[in-house]
Design an enzyme around this catalytic site. Structure first.
Site, PDB file in Angstrom:
ATOM      1  N   PHE A 136       0.818  -1.235   0.000  1.00 25.25           N
ATOM      2  CA  PHE A 136       0.000   0.000   0.000  1.00 25.25           C
ATOM      3  C   PHE A 136       0.844   1.274   0.000  1.00 25.25           C
ATOM      4  O   PHE A 136       0.400   2.323   0.433  1.00 25.25           O
ATOM      5  CB  PHE A 136      -0.958  -0.002   1.192  1.00 25.25           C
ATOM      6  CG  PHE A 136      -1.737  -1.271   1.341  1.00 25.25           C
ATOM      7  CD1 PHE A 136      -2.734  -1.599   0.440  1.00 25.25           C
ATOM      8  CD2 PHE A 136      -1.454  -2.163   2.348  1.00 25.25           C
ATOM      9  CE1 PHE A 136      -3.436  -2.785   0.554  1.00 25.25           C
ATOM     10  CE2 PHE A 136      -2.151  -3.358   2.477  1.00 25.25           C
ATOM     11  CZ  PHE A 136      -3.149  -3.666   1.571  1.00 25.25           C
ATOM     12  N   ILE A 186       1.581  -7.151  -4.483  1.00 27.55           N
ATOM     13  CA  ILE A 186       1.460  -6.808  -3.065  1.00 27.55           C
ATOM     14  C   ILE A 186       0.168  -7.361  -2.460  1.00 27.55           C
ATOM     15  O   ILE A 186      -0.241  -6.968  -1.370  1.00 27.55           O
ATOM     16  CB  ILE A 186       1.550  -5.283  -2.843  1.00 27.55           C
ATOM     17  CG1 ILE A 186       0.408  -4.544  -3.540  1.00 27.55           C
ATOM     18  CG2 ILE A 186       2.883  -4.757  -3.323  1.00 27.55           C
ATOM     19  CD1 ILE A 186       0.389  -3.040  -3.263  1.00 27.55           C
ATOM     20  N   THR A 190      -2.644  -7.672  -4.603  1.00 29.18           N
ATOM     21  CA  THR A 190      -3.731  -7.092  -5.392  1.00 29.18           C
ATOM     22  C   THR A 190      -4.233  -8.019  -6.485  1.00 29.18           C
ATOM     23  O   THR A 190      -5.288  -7.772  -7.065  1.00 29.18           O
ATOM     24  CB  THR A 190      -3.260  -5.782  -6.035  1.00 29.18           C
ATOM     25  OG1 THR A 190      -2.012  -6.024  -6.703  1.00 29.18           O
ATOM     26  CG2 THR A 190      -3.039  -4.712  -4.988  1.00 29.18           C
ATOM     27  N   ALA A 203      -1.461  -2.733 -13.614  1.00 24.82           N
ATOM     28  CA  ALA A 203      -2.266  -3.416 -14.628  1.00 24.82           C
ATOM     29  C   ALA A 203      -2.081  -2.761 -15.992  1.00 24.82           C
ATOM     30  O   ALA A 203      -1.937  -3.453 -17.008  1.00 24.82           O
ATOM     31  CB  ALA A 203      -3.736  -3.410 -14.220  1.00 24.82           C
ATOM     32  N   LEU A 205     -10.418  -5.894 -15.561  1.00 27.54           N
ATOM     33  CA  LEU A 205      -9.810  -7.127 -16.059  1.00 27.54           C
ATOM     34  C   LEU A 205     -10.335  -8.361 -15.331  1.00 27.54           C
ATOM     35  O   LEU A 205     -10.504  -9.414 -15.931  1.00 27.54           O
ATOM     36  CB  LEU A 205      -8.288  -7.057 -15.917  1.00 27.54           C
ATOM     37  CG  LEU A 205      -7.596  -5.929 -16.693  1.00 27.54           C
ATOM     38  CD1 LEU A 205      -6.104  -5.938 -16.404  1.00 27.54           C
ATOM     39  CD2 LEU A 205      -7.845  -6.066 -18.190  1.00 27.54           C
ATOM     40  N   THR A 219     -10.988 -10.015  -8.357  1.00 21.45           N
ATOM     41  CA  THR A 219      -9.844  -9.411  -7.670  1.00 21.45           C
ATOM     42  C   THR A 219     -10.016  -7.899  -7.548  1.00 21.45           C
ATOM     43  O   THR A 219      -9.582  -7.299  -6.561  1.00 21.45           O
ATOM     44  CB  THR A 219      -8.529  -9.745  -8.394  1.00 21.45           C
ATOM     45  OG1 THR A 219      -8.619  -9.338  -9.763  1.00 21.45           O
ATOM     46  CG2 THR A 219      -8.229 -11.230  -8.325  1.00 21.45           C
ATOM     47  N   GLU A 277      -6.250   2.503  -5.823  1.00 23.01           N
ATOM     48  CA  GLU A 277      -6.366   3.764  -5.091  1.00 23.01           C
ATOM     49  C   GLU A 277      -7.801   4.282  -5.017  1.00 23.01           C
ATOM     50  O   GLU A 277      -8.269   4.730  -3.968  1.00 23.01           O
ATOM     51  CB  GLU A 277      -5.499   4.824  -5.780  1.00 23.01           C
ATOM     52  CG  GLU A 277      -4.201   5.163  -5.149  1.00 23.01           C
ATOM     53  CD  GLU A 277      -3.136   4.093  -5.248  1.00 23.01           C
ATOM     54  OE1 GLU A 277      -2.229   4.137  -4.419  1.00 23.01           O
ATOM     55  OE2 GLU A 277      -3.173   3.212  -6.119  1.00 23.01           O
TER      56      GLU A 277
END
Length: 743
Positions: A245, A470, A472, A514, A635, A639, A710
């Protein structure tokens, strides 16, 4: 019909089994031969000098190998630029154990290295160090009149644009106006995995560094510059990360100390930080904000003024885009934005999820709620009246913007029309009920990234890039992109990351992974596809002879003609027929700056919250949250939803719990532990719903993705604050909202 169109499908995490079975290995879990253990000694004072390190007493303990301090560290790189990392702000980077000067409380001032972790910890506890203490300043309230405009900030920082119109006059002449200060204290990173590094000594100054980081390339560049190592001799690996983060964007001092000790002792060394030491770096800065809004008789904004002052260290100028959003999110011809820093005797603040925007949007969105109430307008209606069709800061149209749909779809799903606008008008038993909403905006960015792909004769594809995950879902979405692009079953695709031996990628932050790495993965798979097509056209009796790349598609493990799907060849057969054992290539993707330069690129969201406030005790319960997000192409809804869920939980934490309390007498954060630094637990979280608004964008990047890491946080704390006002009639402008502020 295609069974390999994975993009946009809710695919489960490919790294999930490794994590739930314990097969995933984290930085401080690698077991290497002949390993010693380092324990960091932290300064108990906030400012001063070390006069003596009594290391001889500790070195006399059997099994203690060395005590590193400023008194005995080797001569390292001299110039500041050698210590600069890829995301460093302006100023002079902190150099661990560089000199006797103490610049902040909990500064690492020594490293005790021993044969066992327990011995290193014990030896550090009995190490005597003498100090000369100096007066310190850790209170930003005392620095209100000492703010200064920063010079060159960190990458991505933009100074506020110059004023437009006549904001002072417009505010004075406005039909309705408000002016208030909005405050939140420092908030510290508290990921589950603490920072640590395991350095494997491979002889002759050759190292493999297992580090907790959001950018292995960044750490490698940092270490090689400081210690004079070649990149071939300093391999950095991070395959799994227990939460980042933003806390791992910059190399932390744990990896510096571990490498220093390994090079000096010529053996493997591990250094891990304690939970208390996690508070020695990585915090969202304590910020004071002043907002003035004025409206015309028709409810349109006449003036916006937003000024922010936040802390930085004495040695670096840490910057965030705090106020710029206020000149962009709403239509207004008269705007004045100001941004200043104040130097304190603390460690340099650090990016924390949605840095700057989480801070600035809280103040703006609470002020907008106050302005709507003053003008007698519904908060959603007020925002729609002031909807910005273009970015007035940049004077450019948005590449795409579906914020209006976020308002409408979110409000309909939430049941906003059931809201009685009068404060204290809704209740359930002894609890007052409030509805609140807020919006947010975040940059949609693409960075240069590279990837490599290898397709073997058995139809298996390996794709790799030095990016990180991390938590994600990077492993998963890159696997999806690769499988979708080449039409392979997802089980046939493996994605490798987190290793400096792989193609270079940027640090994982800013919601750009991404877009950046994903575009590189798509590009390299397309390059493999072109090679495959050429080989397929050489096959005897090939139905694809003469077909151009645009005339074929890769679907269900085949290459087939778009107009005649029955004419196809099996991908696995192509390599076997050609005699090739594998196809291999690499590729990079860079932003199309010419195309992007004409647009302003952002994601947007609207958050709707229901709270129940106990009328007698003042306790706040967030009972429902709905977050409507427009972030380009999604995508993987599964997730992506998880990222937004985590953001909402963090927003609840920001609004009601998180605050690092500084004792200014000692210049020390006093609640530096999980017991007293409050974060949500299961019982604090109730119904959460995530709504993705469909949005197409062919400007941002080849995938049309904007990222959700974010944007999901933005608006949550403000919406809760606004809901608390609606429930109680009390306006809280300083976070977190403790019950004593409502009684």
């Amino acid at each position: 019909m295609s069974t390999t169109n994975y993009i946009g499908k809710p695919t489960s995490r490919v790294d999930g089994p490794a994590k739930v079975t314990g097969a995933a290995t984290y930085a401080a879990e690698f077991h290497v031969p002949n390993m010693a253990y380092g324990w960091v000694v932290s300064s108990p004072i906030a400012k001063g000098r070390i006069t003596k390190v009594h290391s001889d007493e500790v070195l006399a303990i059997p099994g203690v190998l060395e005590v590193f301090s400023h008194e005995n560290v080797p001569s390292l790189a001299w110039f500041d630029r050698k210590y600069k990392d890829d995301v460093a702000p302006g100023g002079s980077p902190f150099r661990p154990l560089h000199e006797d000067k103490i610049q902040f409380n909990q500064q690492p001032i020594a490293l005790v290295v021993a044969e066992t972790l327990e011995l290193a910890r014990y030896a550090s506890s009995v190490l005597r160090i003498d100090y000369e203490e100096e007066a310190h300043e850790t209170d930003i309230e005392a620095k209100r009149d000492e703010g200064f405009e920063p010079g060159r900030g960190k990458s991505g920082w933009m100074p506020p644009p110059p004023p437009r119109g006549n904001p002072d006059k417009a505010w004075e002449e406005a039909e309705h106006h408000i002016e208030h200060e909005y405050v939140h204290g420092a908030q510290h990173h508290n990921p589950m995995e603490m920072y640590g590094a395991t350095v494997e000594w491979r002889g002759d100054k050759k190292l493999t560094v297992y580090d907790k980081t959001q950018g292995v390339v960044n750490v490698q560049n940092y270490l090689t510059k400081i210690f004079g190592l070649s990149k071939d001799d300093c391999r950095v690996i991070n395959q799994y990360m227990g939460g980042g983060f933003g806390s791992g964007l910059r190399p932390q001092y744990s990896v510096f100390l571990a490498v220093l000790a390994s090079l000096e002792l010529k053996r493997s060394v591990r250094v891990t930080l304690t939970r208390q030491q996690m508070f020695s770096f990585g915090h969202r800065p304590h910020t004071l904000q002043y907002v003035k809004l004025g409206t015309n008789p028709d409810g349109t904004l006449a003036a916006i003024q937003h000024h922010a002052l936040h802390e930085t260290s004495q040695f670096e100028e840490y910057t965030e885009n705090v106020v710029n959003w206020s000149g962009m999110l709403y239509q207004c011809e008269n705007v004045k934005l100001g941004y200043q820093l104040a130097k304190l005797d603390v460690f340099t603040p650090q990016d924390m999820r949605a840095p700057g925007a989480a801070t600035g949007s809280f103040a703006l969105e609470v002020a907008m709620d106050e302005m709507a109430a003053a003008a007698g307008l519904d908060p959603i209606d007020f925002r729609i009246r002031n909807y910005a069709e273009e970015d007035q800061n940049a004077g450019k149209p948005f590449s795409s913007k579906r914020l209006r749909d976020c308002y409408h779809q979110g409000a309909a799903k939430f049941g906003w029309d059931q809201r009685n606008p009068q404060p204290r008008s809704m209740r359930k038993g002894n609890r007052l009920v409030g509805y609140g909403m807020a919006g947010g905006v975040w940059d949609a960015t693409q960075k240069k990234a590279a990837a490599k792909a290898t397709l073997t004769a058995d139809g298996k594809l390996l794709v790799s890039s030095a990016t990180t995950d991390i938590g994600t879902g990077t492993y998963t979405i890159m696997t999806q992109i690769a499988a979708d692009t080449l039409g392979l079953p997802i089980e046939a695709v493996t994605f490798k990351l987190g290793d400096t031996d792989l193609p270079e990628a940027p640090v994982q932050g800013g919601s750009w992974t991404a877009a950046s790495v994903g575009s590189a993965v798509k590009s390299v798979c397309e390059a493999i596809g072109e090679k495959l097509l050429k080989l397929a056209q050489k096959m005897e009796g090939s139905p694809l002879k003469g077909a151009s790349p645009d005339e074929v598609e890769f679907v269900n493990g085949q290459i087939r003609l778009r107009q005649d799907p029955d004419n196809a060849v099996v991908i696995r057969d192509v390599l076997q027929a050609s005699g090739e054992t594998k196809l291999e290539t690499d590729s990079s993707a860079t932003p199309n700056l010419l195309k992007q330069a004409t647009h302003s690129m952002h994601s947007h969201n609207a958050v709707f919250v229901e709270v129940e406030v106990d009328e007698e005790f003042g306790t706040v319960h967030v009972t429902r949250v709905l977050n409507a997000v427009a972030a380009g192409r999604i995508l993987n809804p599964k997730t992506a939803r998880s990222q937004v869920l985590g953001s909402i939980v963090w927003g609840i934490s920001m609004a009601l719990m998180e605050e690092t309390v500084m004792d200014h007498q000692f210049g020390r954060y006093m609640n530096h532990n999980y017991s007293e630094y409050h974060i949500p637990v299961q019982a604090d979280i109730n119904d959460i719903e995530v709504l993705f608004v469909e949005e197409e964008d062919d400007v941002v990047n080849p995938l049309g993705v904007k990222g959700v890491g974010e944007i999901g946080l933005l608006g949550v704390a403000a919406a809760i604050t606004n809901a608390v006002y609606h429930a109680t009639g009390k306006r809280v402008r300083d976070l977190p909202i403790y019950l004593d502020k409502l009684l």
